[in-house]
Write a protein that holds these residues in place. Structure first.
Motif, PDB file in Angstrom:
ATOM      1  N   GLU A 134      17.368  -4.156   4.463  1.00 32.55           N
ATOM      2  CA  GLU A 134      15.975  -4.301   4.312  1.00 32.55           C
ATOM      3  C   GLU A 134      15.157  -3.398   5.245  1.00 32.55           C
ATOM      4  OE1 GLU A 134      14.809  -8.265   4.347  1.00 32.55           O
ATOM      5  OE2 GLU A 134      16.267  -8.692   2.717  1.00 32.55           O
ATOM      6  N   VAL A 194      11.532  -4.588  -1.158  1.00 28.12           N
ATOM      7  CA  VAL A 194      12.950  -4.367  -0.167  1.00 28.12           C
ATOM      8  C   VAL A 194      14.026  -5.247  -0.147  1.00 28.12           C
ATOM      9  CG1 VAL A 194      11.645  -2.415   1.176  1.00 28.12           C
ATOM     10  CG2 VAL A 194      11.533  -4.705   1.954  1.00 28.12           C
ATOM     11  N   VAL A 195      13.352  -6.522  -0.226  1.00 32.74           N
ATOM     12  CA  VAL A 195      14.238  -7.739  -0.406  1.00 32.74           C
ATOM     13  C   VAL A 195      15.168  -7.649  -1.750  1.00 32.74           C
ATOM     14  CG1 VAL A 195      14.515 -10.132  -0.470  1.00 32.74           C
ATOM     15  CG2 VAL A 195      12.824  -9.271   1.178  1.00 32.74           C
ATOM     16  N   ALA A 235      17.711  -4.605  -1.442  1.00 29.19           N
ATOM     17  CA  ALA A 235      18.782  -4.751  -0.516  1.00 29.19           C
ATOM     18  C   ALA A 235      19.636  -5.619  -1.315  1.00 29.19           C
ATOM     19  CB  ALA A 235      18.283  -5.523   0.814  1.00 29.19           C
TER      20      ALA A 235
END
Length: 171
Positions: free
Chosen positions: A111, A129-130, A133
């Motif tokens: 992340e 981004v979570v 990832a």
């Protein structure tokens, strides 16, 4: 804790017993149960205590290289017998909270690299981004858990290529 890790590596998570750990450590079963309520709790604490912790700080390089390394590192980790056996026991004991703690540092590092990519304009600033990832690491953990296909460098390369293609919106 060392005895538990040695035994899980030698016997696997299904062969590991508190009795065997107690005998190897030279203590009574009650001593172990006084400190840990289950094999999973004992192994989790032992794993955190004795295994290398933390991730290397990201090095300056291309986003694709960083993500390939992160995925390859995740593959290396889950294919180590000790990690594999500890985590399989935690899954068996439905200890998702403990399992997540073992895998969270790697996800957080990915992340952070994706956030840096956002700042550098390598990927969209509004990317989640979570989720990205998880998109990268989820297939590694699925293959590990289900043993559905080999975990290898070519899988890491393919996975990163597919994910970056979707993150960048290109062909």
């Amino acid at each position: 804790m060392a005895a538990a890790l040695e035994l899980v590596e030698a016997l696997g998570h299904t062969g590991l017993t508190i009795e065997a750990v107690a005998a190897r450590a030279g203590v009574g079963k009650q001593t172990i149960y006084r400190w840990w309520p289950s094999k999973g709790a004992l192994l989790f604490e032992a794993f955190l205590e004795f295994e290398p912790g933390g991730q290397e700080p990201p090095r300056p390089s291309a986003l694709a290289d960083d993500l390939r390394r992160a995925v390859a590192d995740a593959i290396d980790e889950v294919t180590q017998r000790r990690f594999d056996q500890v985590c399989r026991l935690l899954v068996h004991e439905e200890r998702a909270d403990l399992l997540a703690l073992l895998m969270a540092p790697r996800r957080l590092a990915v992340e952070e690299r994706l956030r840096r990519a956002q700042l550098l304009g390598e990927i969209s600033a509004d990317l989640d981004v979570v989720a990205a990832a998880e998109l990268l690491l989820g297939p590694v953990y699925q293959r590990w858990l289900l043993r559905s296909a080999p975990l290898c460098d070519s899988f890491a390369d393919t996975l990163v290529e597919l994910v970056l293609r979707s993150l960048r919106g290109g062909p």
